[in-house]
Design a protein around this motif. Structure first.
Motif, mmCIF file in Angstrom:
data_model
loop_
_atom_site.group_PDB
_atom_site.id
_atom_site.type_symbol
_atom_site.label_atom_id
_atom_site.label_comp_id
_atom_site.label_asym_id
_atom_site.label_seq_id
_atom_site.Cartn_x
_atom_site.Cartn_y
_atom_site.Cartn_z
ATOM 1 N N TRP A 18 0.821 -1.219 0.000
ATOM 2 C CA TRP A 18 0.000 0.000 0.000
ATOM 3 C C TRP A 18 0.850 1.262 0.000
ATOM 4 O O TRP A 18 0.401 2.326 -0.433
ATOM 5 N N PHE A 19 2.103 1.125 0.449
ATOM 6 C CA PHE A 19 3.051 2.249 0.369
ATOM 7 C C PHE A 19 3.275 2.599 -1.103
ATOM 8 O O PHE A 19 3.195 3.761 -1.503
ATOM 9 N N GLY A 67 0.146 4.265 -2.625
ATOM 10 C CA GLY A 67 0.046 5.670 -2.225
ATOM 11 C C GLY A 67 1.018 6.562 -2.980
ATOM 12 O O GLY A 67 0.645 7.635 -3.474
ATOM 13 N N ASP A 92 -7.926 -0.833 2.523
ATOM 14 C CA ASP A 92 -6.751 -0.007 2.213
ATOM 15 C C ASP A 92 -6.877 0.709 0.875
ATOM 16 O O ASP A 92 -6.445 1.854 0.731
ATOM 17 N N THR A 135 -2.668 1.241 10.142
ATOM 18 C CA THR A 135 -1.576 1.105 9.161
ATOM 19 C C THR A 135 -0.259 0.916 9.905
ATOM 20 O O THR A 135 -0.210 1.031 11.126
ATOM 21 N N VAL A 152 -6.284 4.700 0.945
ATOM 22 C CA VAL A 152 -5.209 5.364 0.191
ATOM 23 C C VAL A 152 -5.794 6.370 -0.803
ATOM 24 O O VAL A 152 -5.387 7.530 -0.848
ATOM 25 N N TYR A 174 3.920 2.776 4.945
ATOM 26 C CA TYR A 174 2.519 3.055 4.568
ATOM 27 C C TYR A 174 1.906 4.044 5.577
ATOM 28 O O TYR A 174 1.303 5.052 5.194
#
Length: 293
Positions: A49-50, A53, A240, A280, A244, A284
């Motif tokens: 998810w980092f 984003g 998520d 989180t 995001v 992330y």
């Protein structure tokens, strides 16, 4: 990103603090200086998810919106919430820019893809939305028009057996936010009932969600977005994908984000940052916190 390892903190610091124009300039300069694609490099250096984003930030709001739409309609089923987030409550200028960028990037008409993914009256609702026929934000609120719309909504819902869904969709999709706020107030005064409750009782499924989105977005945009953030984190497991995209969407305007944070605190009696921390972790988490300021 060069060499061994990645400086994640630098990526967060640089990408989370820029406005849309600066992001586009950075992306172009990166391509010119290094003959490389910034988004592709971020994808190869990060994950999870980092990565999602950072890619959303590096694309900028318009390009990211069209990718969200494409992903929402690709594969089995439709991510209706993503469609709502990107398409509902937008100005005509936004809508026309989204349609044109979608065509430029994917060589497909957005209307055709939406039509292929939705069905029946929900499809017709979104065709009205995509028609970009909303009253401009500068259009005045005229008492006689508000009265007529409130009466029409009553006749289309509580005032008859069965529901005239398209009349409701048409009013909420073609009036500006100020007009919708006035209509909701007038409806309550005239019929002693909350318009939101009426929609809940008369509609269901995706159309209900879409109409409530349009109404809430017009009545109190910041509170609505605060509840959308909570919706992405509430219940078992974090959504998520929604967290995001929503955090990144609201962060482009710092003042706007500050208002959403304030609304969140007012509604849920807790700090948005502490809520995100609980959902989180790692880079992330750091990226999401940087985006909410």
């Amino acid at each position: 990103m060069k060499g061994f390892g990645t400086d994640e903190k630098a990526l967060i610091r640089i990408l989370s603090t820029k406005d849309p124009l600066q992001i586009n300039t950075i992306r172009d300069a990166y391509s010119r200086l290094y003959r490389r694609d910034l988004v592709a490099d971020i994808k190869s250096e990060t994950s999870g998810w980092f990565e999602t984003g950072l890619v959303a930030l590096a694309r900028g709001p318009l390009l990211n919106d069209v990718y969200l739409l494409r992903e929402a309609m690709s594969g089995i089923g439709t991510k209706e919430k993503a469609l709502n987030d990107v398409l509902l409550g937008r100005t005509n200028a936004d809508m026309n820019a989204i349609k044109s960028e979608y065509h430029r990037v994917f060589h497909r008409r957005l209307e055709d893809d939406v039509r292929g993914d939705l069905s029946m009256k929900t499809e017709r609702h979104f065709m009205i939305v995509l028609g970009a026929q909303r009253a401009e934000e500068s259009a005045p609120v005229v008492k006689a028009d508000v009265d007529r719309d409130a009466n029409d909504l009553y006749r289309a819902t509580e005032g008859k057996i069965g529901t005239d869904e398209m009349k409701v969709c048409s009013i909420l999709s073609t009036r500006n936010d100020s007009q919708i706020r006035a209509i909701a107030y007038e409806y309550q005064q005239k019929f002693a009932r909350n318009l939101e409750d009426v929609i809940r009782r008369e509609f269901s499924g995706h159309m209900e969600d879409a109409l409530l989105f349009q109404l809430r977005n017009a009545v109190d945009k910041y509170m609505h977005q605060a509840t959308l953030l909570e919706d992405a984190m509430a219940g078992a497991g974090t959504k998520d994908y929604l967290l995001v995209s929503r955090v990144v969407r609201y962060h482009w305007d710092r003042n706007h984000m500050a208002n959403v944070r304030g609304a969140y605190e007012k509604r849920y009696h807790r700090n948005l940052a502490s809520r995100i921390k609980g959902e989180t972790s790692g880079d992330y988490e750091r990226l999401m916190l940087a985006c909410i300021g």
